[in-house]
Design an enzyme around this catalytic site. Structure first.
Site, PDB file in Angstrom:
ATOM      1  N   LYS A  38       0.803  -1.115   0.096  1.00 29.07           N
ATOM      2  CA  LYS A  38      -0.254  -0.079  -0.053  1.00 29.07           C
ATOM      3  C   LYS A  38       1.055   1.728   0.155  1.00 29.07           C
ATOM      4  CE  LYS A  38      -1.063   0.095   5.218  1.00 29.07           C
ATOM      5  NZ  LYS A  38      -0.059   1.633   5.641  1.00 29.07           N
ATOM      6  N   THR A  39       2.020   1.141   0.265  1.00 29.98           N
ATOM      7  CA  THR A  39       2.964   2.532   0.867  1.00 29.98           C
ATOM      8  C   THR A  39       3.440   2.584  -0.418  1.00 29.98           C
ATOM      9  OG1 THR A  39       3.859   2.198   3.161  1.00 29.98           O
ATOM     10  CG2 THR A  39       4.387   3.232   1.696  1.00 29.98           C
ATOM     11  N   GLN A  50      -7.488  -5.322   9.976  1.00 28.17           N
ATOM     12  CA  GLN A  50      -6.413  -4.503  11.060  1.00 28.17           C
ATOM     13  C   GLN A  50      -6.665  -3.266  11.526  1.00 28.17           C
ATOM     14  OE1 GLN A  50      -2.331  -5.068   9.227  1.00 28.17           O
ATOM     15  NE2 GLN A  50      -3.054  -4.696   6.661  1.00 28.17           N
ATOM     16  N   ARG A  66       2.449 -11.014  10.100  1.00 31.09           N
ATOM     17  CA  ARG A  66       3.660 -10.067  10.185  1.00 31.09           C
ATOM     18  C   ARG A  66       5.015 -11.577   9.340  1.00 31.09           C
ATOM     19  NH1 ARG A  66       2.127  -6.235   9.669  1.00 31.09           N
ATOM     20  NH2 ARG A  66       0.243  -6.912   9.361  1.00 31.09           N
ATOM     21  N   ASP A  75      -3.893   7.134   4.728  1.00 31.93           N
ATOM     22  CA  ASP A  75      -3.618   5.920   5.364  1.00 31.93           C
ATOM     23  C   ASP A  75      -4.042   5.643   6.648  1.00 31.93           C
ATOM     24  OD1 ASP A  75      -1.874   3.658   4.645  1.00 31.93           O
ATOM     25  OD2 ASP A  75      -0.390   4.427   6.106  1.00 31.93           O
ATOM     26  N   GLU A  76      -4.351   4.031   6.450  1.00 28.10           N
ATOM     27  CA  GLU A  76      -4.778   3.142   7.487  1.00 28.10           C
ATOM     28  C   GLU A  76      -5.776   4.232   8.359  1.00 28.10           C
ATOM     29  OE1 GLU A  76      -3.725   0.540   8.235  1.00 28.10           O
ATOM     30  OE2 GLU A  76      -1.128   0.862   8.918  1.00 28.10           O
TER      31      GLU A  76
END
Length: 695
Positions: free
Chosen positions: A82-83, A308, A644, A277-278
């Protein structure tokens, strides 16, 4: 000429920041010349502006990058890049002729903002066709919500009587001010703990509630009326000091945008293209700030992952991302489901876990990576066996050539770190705890200070630390007089408080001489009032209670020694464990951290520990059961932990665990039973004690 006109534009913006027409005239004219120059180079060389980017983006990412106008929701799964997608999208918007300063990118942590900023600026610097724009220091605004709030308030805070160089209270400043406000309201801080009051006020500010509005809706309810009274005085103190607390940075700036059309229009025109973002972690005030900024042009790109959302306890509202298409009916939705991080085995397990949640949008992660190894499952006898299994397995991986920094050990509650640290120390495995270690936590230090002061009344540092823990109304002047042996000059009531404190220390000393260390710790927690206060507090206080209860568990290991010797050994071991150099993030060591702290990170090898019912999923001390929303968030938290992992995952649970000095028999976590046996392989040995297997 380009430089001159850009400088003129900047001067125009400074002299009259709200004169958008002036800003546009110079700004657009200058950039059009830069754009023409760039396009000329591209055309003459036959270069397509997206060619190089297309080589590194998948089809869904390309679609997101190419969608420049209108509302866009990018649902990006864990490890889906995504980044990378956001940064490439911002670069492509600049390529299309938009000035960099008209682009806003907001994320949640300074670290994430720094990473995104560096990526964008590096891409601009390395692109010969975009360097012209950077020469005038024209860059996208990349920051956190709080930094944006500061920016708005520094520029326009005078509208609400706030000077440009206002003071920002940290949490300790705020707690002290709340305590003073409580006293000024005629209340007892012992009864109304400042930290608890501050948590309520902070949560309300996150919900866009002001002190006046809170008092209006409080009605005749007892506790809300108390909070309202303290809050009003707290606001007066902030105003007196020309200060804002951390939550005000968002609330005040958002209200400024909401209530002042002139300022709102300025920022709507300045930030024509917005990236959040987020987005799943936004609370009400962050949601409202985003909505107000995007209201005019609707060029908002929200990026997030419903699966998330793990910060509801901080006020994050999952409804914000779930209702994005209702807020923006013409929104385009793009799913990023291709994972570049993990093996397919790990993703298959993660998909199986999260699909049980009802409040989500269906998304299935996949990867072109290999299937990878099966997930290892280890059933430990107790927490000691668990810790030594993890430490020994980490040591084995390191011997096989794995870099320690590529290994992470995750746990649900902070108190679990103590025994893990002990095992890593015993095995001489290099490690780092992200966050504060058990013996460095304030509440644990306080309990240990009671022990030290009871054995050594000349330890003024320990007495100064605890003479007002919990609050007893003993001030700094009183403490100085106590240290100077001038108690006789104190008022009778104050003298009695001091006497009561030293009587308590004497009672602790007597306990040390006759009782087991674990019983002494329990006595301190109970008789000082720490237990009662922490039980009445919020989530943070409940975690502090878990930490001091873990100290009781640790103390049971010294119960076999003579009473005084056991306590002395405990104090000595605690001092040695805390007297270590500060650990650096970039050290090549195994990382130990909570699952919450691991969000956004990735490791080749991950251990998830404490997978037992009531621990993970966690049952809060004050809850009798898990509600649907809490249960779904716990499941999302486990999903975050799973994803992770890049190569190999270890799941560990203990059949018995000592909590608050009492040994409990545990049931393996429901998350383990949700996994298909075909994805798992059991581990044997490696720890201490005996291993129990569950079918």
């Amino acid at each position: 000429m380009v430089k001159f006109r850009l400088s003129a534009m900047v001067r125009c913006a400074i002299v009259a920041p709200l004169e958008i027409t002036c800003y546009r005239k110079f700004h657009r004219s200058a950039y059009e010349k830069i754009s023409d120059k760039i396009n000329g180079v591209l055309i003459s060389n036959g270069v397509n502006t997206m060619t190089k980017q297309e080589e590194t983006l998948n089809e869904r990412q390309k679609e997101a990058v190419a969608t420049k106008e209108g509302p866009l929701l990018i649902l990006a799964g864990a490890g889906a890049g995504k980044t990378k997608t956001i940064t490439h999208r911002i670069i492509e918007i600049i390529r299309s002729g938009v000035m960099p300063r008209e682009i806003l990118a907001i994320t949640f942590t300074n670290k994430a903002a720094k990473e995104m900023r560096e990526r964008i600026f590096s891409m601009l610097r390395n692109d010969p066709m975009l360097r012209e724009a950077l020469k005038a220091n024209e860059r996208p605004f990349v920051s956190t919500f709080h930094s944006l709030g500061v920016e708005i308030l520094k520029e326009h805070g005078k509208e609400i009587g706030l000077p440009r160089h206002f003071t920002i209270y940290d949490r300790d400043d705020s707690k002290k001010a709340i305590k003073e406000a409580t006293v000024r309201a005629g209340l007892d801080p012992k009864q109304f703990e400042p930290g608890q009051l501050l948590s309520v006020i902070g949560r309300e500010k996150g919900n866009m509630t002001t002190a006046r509005r809170y008092e209006e809706k409080a009605g005749n309810e007892y506790f809300p009326r108390i909070v309202g009274a303290v809050w009003q005085i707290y606001e007066q103190m902030l105003a007196r000091d020309k200060a804002l607390d951390f939550d005000d940075l968002l609330l005040k700036s958002t209200l400024l945008l909401k209530d002042n059309p002139r300022i709102r229009e300025y920022y709507q025109n300045r930030f024509r293209y917005i990236h959040i973002d987020e987005y799943q972690d936004t609370n009400r005030v962050q949601y409202e700030m985003s909505r107000l900024l995007a209201e005019k042009h609707s060029n908002i790109c929200a990026v997030g992952d419903i699966d998330q959302n793990i910060y509801s306890w901080r006020g994050a509202d999952i409804k914000n991302i779930l209702s994005f298409e209702e807020d923006y009916p013409d929104a385009k939705v793009i799913l990023l489901e291709e994972n570049y991080r993990s093996t397919q085995t790990i993703l298959t397990a993660a998909n199986a876990i999260i699909e049980k949640n009802k409040h989500r949008r269906k998304k299935t992660l996949f990867t072109k990576n290999a299937s990878g190894e099966k997930i290892s499952l280890y059933g430990a006898y107790d927490e000691v066996d668990e810790a030594y299994f993890v430490a020994n397995k980490a040591a084995e991986l390191i011997r096989r050539g794995v870099a320690p920094r590529e290994i992470a050990v995750l746990f649900r509650a902070n108190f679990q770190s103590r025994i893990l640290e002990e095992a890593f120390l015993a095995g001489e495995v290099p490690y780092q705890v992200l966050g504060v270690r058990l013996f460095e936590r304030k509440e644990v230090k306080d309990v240990l200070s009671f022990l030290r002061a009871s054995l050594n009344p000349e330890s003024l540092a320990d007495i100064a630390r605890i003479i007002n823990v919990p609050p007893r109304g003993i001030g700094k002047v009183t403490i100085l007089k106590v240290f100077a042996k001038k108690e006789d000059s104190l008022p009778p009531a104050t003298r009695q408080k001091v006497a009561d404190f030293f009587t308590l220390l004497e009672r602790v000393r007597q306990k040390v001489e006759h009782d087991k260390p674990s019983a002494v710790i329990k006595f301190i927690i109970r008789e000082t009032g720490l237990e009662e206060i922490l039980k009445k507090g919020g989530d943070e206080d409940l975690e502090r209670l878990e930490n001091v209860q873990e100290l009781v568990t640790l103390a049971t290991r010294y119960d076999g020694l003579p009473s005084t010797e056991g306590i002395e050994r405990l104090i000595t071991d605690a001092a040695l464990a805390s007297d270590q150099d500060e650990m650096e993030e970039d050290r090549n060591v195994v990382k130990l951290m909570t699952v919450h702290a691991s969000k956004g990170l990735e490791f080749e090898y991950v251990f998830i520990t404490g997978l037992e019912e009531n621990l993970f999923p966690h049952k809060r001390l004050k809850d009798s059961n898990l509600g649907d929303e809490t249960a779904e968030e716990e499941r999302r938290l486990f999903y975050v932990a799973l994803t992770r992992t890049k190569k190999k995952l270890f799941l560990v649970f203990a059949s018995t665990r000592t909590i608050f000095g009492s040994k409990q028999t545990n049931t393996p976590s429901q998350f383990i039973t949700d996994l298909d046996d075909a994805w798992l392989t059991t581990e044997s040995g490696g720890g201490v004690g005996r291993t129990i297997y569950f079918d």
